[in-house]
Design an enzyme around this catalytic site. Structure first.
Site, PDB file in Angstrom:
ATOM      1  N   GLN A 251      40.403  46.365  35.048  1.00 36.35           N
ATOM      2  CA  GLN A 251      39.273  45.716  34.239  1.00 36.35           C
ATOM      3  C   GLN A 251      38.633  46.870  33.515  1.00 36.35           C
ATOM      4  OE1 GLN A 251      37.877  42.780  34.627  1.00 36.35           O
ATOM      5  NE2 GLN A 251      35.497  42.846  34.266  1.00 36.35           N
TER       6      GLN A 251
ATOM      7  N   ARG B  79      36.316  54.721  31.414  1.00 32.68           N
ATOM      8  CA  ARG B  79      35.255  55.204  32.353  1.00 32.68           C
ATOM      9  C   ARG B  79      35.878  55.650  33.740  1.00 32.68           C
ATOM     10  NH1 ARG B  79      33.604  49.326  34.986  1.00 32.68           N
ATOM     11  NH2 ARG B  79      35.768  48.651  35.648  1.00 32.68           N
TER      12      ARG B  79
ATOM     13  N   HIS C 224      29.096  49.128  28.008  1.00 33.67           N
ATOM     14  CA  HIS C 224      28.398  48.097  29.305  1.00 33.67           C
ATOM     15  C   HIS C 224      27.185  48.521  29.534  1.00 33.67           C
ATOM     16  CE1 HIS C 224      28.565  45.570  32.494  1.00 33.67           C
ATOM     17  NE2 HIS C 224      29.643  45.366  32.558  1.00 33.67           N
TER      18      HIS C 224
ATOM     19  N   ASP D 121      26.688  35.587  32.335  1.00 32.63           N
ATOM     20  CA  ASP D 121      27.836  36.380  31.543  1.00 32.63           C
ATOM     21  C   ASP D 121      28.157  35.402  30.311  1.00 32.63           C
ATOM     22  OD1 ASP D 121      29.852  37.690  30.907  1.00 32.63           O
ATOM     23  OD2 ASP D 121      30.916  37.572  33.047  1.00 32.63           O
TER      24      ASP D 121
ATOM     25  N   GLU E 135      25.228  44.317  26.094  1.00 38.20           N
ATOM     26  CA  GLU E 135      26.139  45.281  25.594  1.00 38.20           C
ATOM     27  C   GLU E 135      26.558  44.967  24.188  1.00 38.20           C
ATOM     28  OE1 GLU E 135      29.226  44.326  28.399  1.00 38.20           O
ATOM     29  OE2 GLU E 135      27.943  43.748  29.946  1.00 38.20           O
TER      30      GLU E 135
END
Length: 312
Positions: free
Chosen positions: A116, A121, A191, A238, A288
């Site tokens: 994901q 990150r 994000h 979302d 975002e």
């Protein structure tokens, strides 16, 4: 090269005393050198003993970012109120990404053939350079491919992430360069978690955008068009906004209006997990900047996108 999920060992370094201009890499770990001092840039020990960079502007604003994930975790204007949010379940042990602040999604946004939101990150970034421009600290982080990234995405790349702190704003510039001998494509996003009161928060500037709404079925987004002048967060949210404008405004419901400007981030995403994160969903919203469609880079080509957050 940078790698992930490695035990972090720190060379002999007094974190509290270091102002850093660049770092070297040793066995995949970024560490500071003391060959140059930069006003307003300080390396210190953060949560979980991870190296953290603190930026302080002449106007009194402050930002913090971790080399793990290249993640900005705090942005305070001169009133000392943090405008970003780190979730209470965030861990600082390199076993998972830092949950909050401004995490990187690269080279994949959302689910897909790799983990994901990709791997950027989950990796150690290093400090390439720092400077101070008229009282405003600037730092540039670098990420390169390594065994961890190549196991998921077998390409050579360089990612540069420049962070510029001003009294009332924080700006970022992400540059991806194809250092391979073959083309590659990617998607990306920042994000960003903003501290907010979810019942009072709203975003203005998205009216008229084409939407891909992942509620109720994230695997089958519903196409639509945003009709609202102010988009609120009444429950689970979302939603992707395609071809979003270069400027939107977030009212965080706490008395602050944050202007979110971008260059070359073509899309936007609004997210709040609602009861999926019962412990903290009331305290943040994600707005975002994203590039949902694939960016194609030939060898030696680069792509750059900028974000500018400012508070009124």
């Amino acid at each position: 090269m940078a790698t992930a999920s490695m035990p972090f060992s720190t060379p002999s370094l007094n974190y509290r005393a270091v102002r850093v201009g660049r770092v070297n890499r040793k066995q995949g770990v970024a560490f500071a050198t003391m060959n140059k001092e930069t006003l307003g840039v300080r390396v210190t020990e953060g949560e979980g003993s991870l190296p953290k960079v603190v930026l302080t502007s002449a106007g009194g604003s402050e930002a913090e970012l971790y080399l793990f994930g290249g993640c900005v975790t705090s942005w305070k204007a001169s009133n000392d109120k943090d405008l970003l949010f780190v979730r209470p379940d965030a861990v600082f042990n390199k076993k998972k990404p830092i949950s909050g602040g401004v995490p990187h999604c690269f080279p994949q946004f959302g689910p897909g053939p790799m983990q994901q939101h990709g791997f950027a990150r989950n990796m150690d970034w290093s400090i390439l350079d720092s400077e101070n421009v008229e009282g405003n600290p600037v730092i540039t982080l670098e990420l390169k491919d390594g065994p961890y990234s190549r196991a998921m995405w077998d390409f050579s790349f360089q990612a540069l992430f420049k962070v510029i702190l001003n009294t009332k704003s924080i700006s970022t510039e992400l540059t991806i360069t194809n250092t391979d001998n073959k083309p590659f494509s990617f998607s990306s996003a920042l994000h960003t978690y903003f501290r907010a009161s979810v019942t009072g928060a709203s975003v203005k500037g998205l009216q008229g955008c084409k939407t891909l709404n992942k509620d109720p079925d994230p695997k089958n987004p519903v196409e639509g068009k945003e009709e609202r002048d102010r988009v609120t967060f009444p429950g689970f949210v979302d939603c992707i906004y395609l071809d979003a404008p270069s400027v939107v405004h977030l009212d965080n419901g706490l008395g602050d209006t944050i202007t979110i400007r971008n260059t070359n981030w073509s899309d936007a995403v609004l997210w709040n997990p609602h009861m999926q994160m019962e412990a903290c969903y009331k305290d943040f919203v994600c707005v975002e900047n994203a590039k949902i469609g694939k960016v194609q880079l030939e060898p030696e080509q680069s792509w750059t996108a900028k974000q500018h957050l400012s508070i009124n």
